[in-house]
Design a protein around this motif. Structure first.
Motif, mmCIF file in Angstrom:
data_model
loop_
_atom_site.group_PDB
_atom_site.id
_atom_site.type_symbol
_atom_site.label_atom_id
_atom_site.label_comp_id
_atom_site.label_asym_id
_atom_site.label_seq_id
_atom_site.Cartn_x
_atom_site.Cartn_y
_atom_site.Cartn_z
ATOM 1 N N SER A 1 -22.099 47.210 13.120
ATOM 2 C CA SER A 1 -23.238 47.978 13.236
ATOM 3 C C SER A 1 -23.300 49.246 12.785
ATOM 4 O O SER A 1 -24.071 49.741 12.286
ATOM 5 N N MET A 2 -22.050 49.976 13.066
ATOM 6 C CA MET A 2 -21.810 51.392 12.570
ATOM 7 C C MET A 2 -21.953 51.457 11.180
ATOM 8 O O MET A 2 -22.176 52.417 10.435
ATOM 9 N N ALA B 1 -20.050 48.927 -2.104
ATOM 10 C CA ALA B 1 -19.115 47.868 -2.394
ATOM 11 C C ALA B 1 -17.957 47.617 -1.571
ATOM 12 O O ALA B 1 -17.926 46.497 -0.866
ATOM 13 N N SER B 2 -17.368 48.875 -1.146
ATOM 14 C CA SER B 2 -15.937 48.411 -0.071
ATOM 15 C C SER B 2 -16.647 48.289 1.039
ATOM 16 O O SER B 2 -16.112 47.620 1.885
ATOM 17 N N GLY B 3 -17.630 48.803 1.527
ATOM 18 C CA GLY B 3 -18.288 48.657 2.984
ATOM 19 C C GLY B 3 -18.651 46.970 3.221
ATOM 20 O O GLY B 3 -18.426 46.636 4.292
ATOM 21 N N THR B 4 -19.179 46.581 1.803
ATOM 22 C CA THR B 4 -19.377 45.001 1.866
ATOM 23 C C THR B 4 -18.402 44.254 2.063
ATOM 24 O O THR B 4 -18.316 43.179 2.922
ATOM 25 N N ASN B 5 -17.017 44.598 1.601
ATOM 26 C CA ASN B 5 -15.777 43.918 1.635
ATOM 27 C C ASN B 5 -15.609 44.120 3.322
ATOM 28 O O ASN B 5 -15.041 43.013 3.801
ATOM 29 N N GLU B 6 -15.718 45.193 3.841
ATOM 30 C CA GLU B 6 -15.089 45.293 5.253
ATOM 31 C C GLU B 6 -15.945 44.250 6.249
ATOM 32 O O GLU B 6 -15.519 43.729 7.146
ATOM 33 N N VAL B 7 -17.319 44.240 5.958
ATOM 34 C CA VAL B 7 -18.097 43.437 6.547
ATOM 35 C C VAL B 7 -17.622 41.857 6.499
ATOM 36 O O VAL B 7 -17.392 41.098 7.400
ATOM 37 N N GLU C 1 -8.507 39.031 25.544
ATOM 38 C CA GLU C 1 -8.532 39.849 24.449
ATOM 39 C C GLU C 1 -9.259 39.542 23.275
ATOM 40 O O GLU C 1 -9.926 40.529 22.775
ATOM 41 N N LEU C 2 -9.547 38.203 23.161
ATOM 42 C CA LEU C 2 -10.395 37.783 21.921
ATOM 43 C C LEU C 2 -11.764 38.306 22.297
ATOM 44 O O LEU C 2 -12.331 38.761 21.082
ATOM 45 N N GLU C 3 -12.319 38.086 23.693
ATOM 46 C CA GLU C 3 -13.714 38.359 23.650
ATOM 47 C C GLU C 3 -14.139 40.078 23.490
ATOM 48 O O GLU C 3 -14.923 40.385 23.043
ATOM 49 N N HIS C 4 -12.763 40.652 23.999
ATOM 50 C CA HIS C 4 -13.081 42.395 23.871
ATOM 51 C C HIS C 4 -13.075 42.561 22.325
ATOM 52 O O HIS C 4 -13.658 43.224 21.994
ATOM 53 N N THR C 5 -11.931 41.935 21.575
ATOM 54 C CA THR C 5 -12.047 42.220 19.962
ATOM 55 C C THR C 5 -13.361 41.844 19.293
ATOM 56 O O THR C 5 -13.784 42.507 18.353
ATOM 57 N N ALA C 6 -13.829 40.822 19.814
ATOM 58 C CA ALA C 6 -15.206 40.269 19.253
ATOM 59 C C ALA C 6 -16.306 41.298 19.418
ATOM 60 O O ALA C 6 -17.074 41.548 18.767
ATOM 61 N N SER C 7 -16.261 41.988 20.791
ATOM 62 C CA SER C 7 -17.694 42.834 21.171
ATOM 63 C C SER C 7 -17.233 44.038 20.223
ATOM 64 O O SER C 7 -18.013 44.764 19.716
ATOM 65 N N VAL C 8 -15.979 44.583 20.154
ATOM 66 C CA VAL C 8 -15.597 45.915 19.469
ATOM 67 C C VAL C 8 -15.993 45.728 17.910
ATOM 68 O O VAL C 8 -16.538 46.346 17.420
ATOM 69 N N GLY C 9 -15.759 44.414 17.395
ATOM 70 C CA GLY C 9 -16.083 44.175 16.083
ATOM 71 C C GLY C 9 -17.547 44.277 15.823
ATOM 72 O O GLY C 9 -17.710 44.654 14.831
ATOM 73 N N ALA C 10 -18.284 43.828 16.740
ATOM 74 C CA ALA C 10 -19.756 43.554 16.454
ATOM 75 C C ALA C 10 -20.313 45.102 16.419
ATOM 76 O O ALA C 10 -21.071 45.547 15.725
ATOM 77 N N ILE C 11 -19.490 46.213 17.515
ATOM 78 C CA ILE C 11 -20.175 47.475 17.286
ATOM 79 C C ILE C 11 -19.710 48.118 15.988
ATOM 80 O O ILE C 11 -20.596 48.902 15.464
ATOM 81 N N GLN C 12 -18.512 47.890 15.527
ATOM 82 C CA GLN C 12 -18.070 48.458 14.131
ATOM 83 C C GLN C 12 -18.985 47.987 13.207
ATOM 84 O O GLN C 12 -19.264 48.845 12.309
ATOM 85 N N ASN D 1 -24.163 53.664 8.491
ATOM 86 C CA ASN D 1 -23.443 54.618 7.534
ATOM 87 C C ASN D 1 -23.600 54.314 6.120
ATOM 88 O O ASN D 1 -23.536 55.226 5.039
ATOM 89 N N GLY D 2 -24.212 52.974 5.689
ATOM 90 C CA GLY D 2 -24.184 52.530 4.502
ATOM 91 C C GLY D 2 -25.166 53.188 3.639
ATOM 92 O O GLY D 2 -25.010 53.459 2.424
ATOM 93 N N ARG D 3 -26.066 53.977 4.022
ATOM 94 C CA ARG D 3 -27.180 54.487 3.266
ATOM 95 C C ARG D 3 -26.875 55.737 2.676
ATOM 96 O O ARG D 3 -27.173 56.036 1.617
ATOM 97 N N GLN D 4 -25.622 56.477 3.401
ATOM 98 C CA GLN D 4 -25.373 57.566 2.831
ATOM 99 C C GLN D 4 -24.338 57.394 1.557
ATOM 100 O O GLN D 4 -24.064 58.506 0.630
ATOM 101 N N GLY D 5 -23.684 56.492 1.579
ATOM 102 C CA GLY D 5 -22.645 56.004 0.351
ATOM 103 C C GLY D 5 -23.144 55.815 -1.007
ATOM 104 O O GLY D 5 -24.418 55.555 -1.156
ATOM 105 N N ASP D 6 -22.535 56.034 -2.051
ATOM 106 C CA ASP D 6 -22.715 55.752 -3.271
ATOM 107 C C ASP D 6 -22.370 54.147 -3.485
ATOM 108 O O ASP D 6 -21.851 53.532 -2.625
ATOM 109 N N MET D 7 -22.608 53.770 -4.940
ATOM 110 C CA MET D 7 -22.512 52.406 -5.047
ATOM 111 C C MET D 7 -20.856 51.653 -4.646
ATOM 112 O O MET D 7 -20.726 50.816 -4.195
ATOM 113 N N ALA D 8 -19.891 52.823 -5.020
ATOM 114 C CA ALA D 8 -18.423 52.142 -4.809
ATOM 115 C C ALA D 8 -18.345 52.029 -3.317
ATOM 116 O O ALA D 8 -17.572 51.272 -2.800
#
Ligand code: ZN
Length: 112
Positions: A29-30, A44-50, A16-27, A34-41
């Motif tokens: 990178s996505m 900032a939230s994208g950074t928090n998610e990472v 289960e954890l190995e699956h979550t880890a690989s899904v997390g890596a894909i998310q 997408n980061g380039r299209q967003g404004d400053m706000a």
């Protein structure tokens, strides 16, 4: 104590954890793509998610390591014994956290 049951639980949790880890890596990178299209706000939230992803991964990595250690202890026949004091770990605790290495008494001592 039937360690075969715990072995199954541990192997399942590890998969289960190995699956979550690989899904997390894909998310992650996505989010970078997408980061380039967003404004400053948004950036900032994208950074928090990472940051959250990284924290989860660290926790997962620790649990994965503990699961591997627990599996080794099953092979050695020392599973269910506290690493610190050698006393049997309560079955209720093992059912809740099968990869735990120490009994509740020693865990409380670690916190203090
Ligand atoms: Zn102990």
């Amino acid at each position: 104590m039937n360690v075969a049951i715990y072995r199954d639980i541990l192997l399942q949790k590890r998969a289960e954890l190995e699956h979550t880890a690989s899904v997390g890596a894909i998310q992650t990178s996505m989010e970078h793509n997408n980061g380039r299209q967003g404004d400053m706000a948004d950036q900032a939230s994208g950074t928090n998610e990472v940051h959250i992803h990284l924290r989860l991964k660290q926790t997962d990595a620790k649990i994965l390591q503990a699961i591997d250690e627990a599996l080794v202890r099953i092979e050695k026949g020392t599973f269910g014994l506290c690493r610190d004091c050698g006393e049997p770990i309560a079955e209720a605790r093992l059912n809740a956290i099968p990869w735990t290495l120490v009994c509740i008494t020693c865990k409380e001592k670690q916190k203090a």
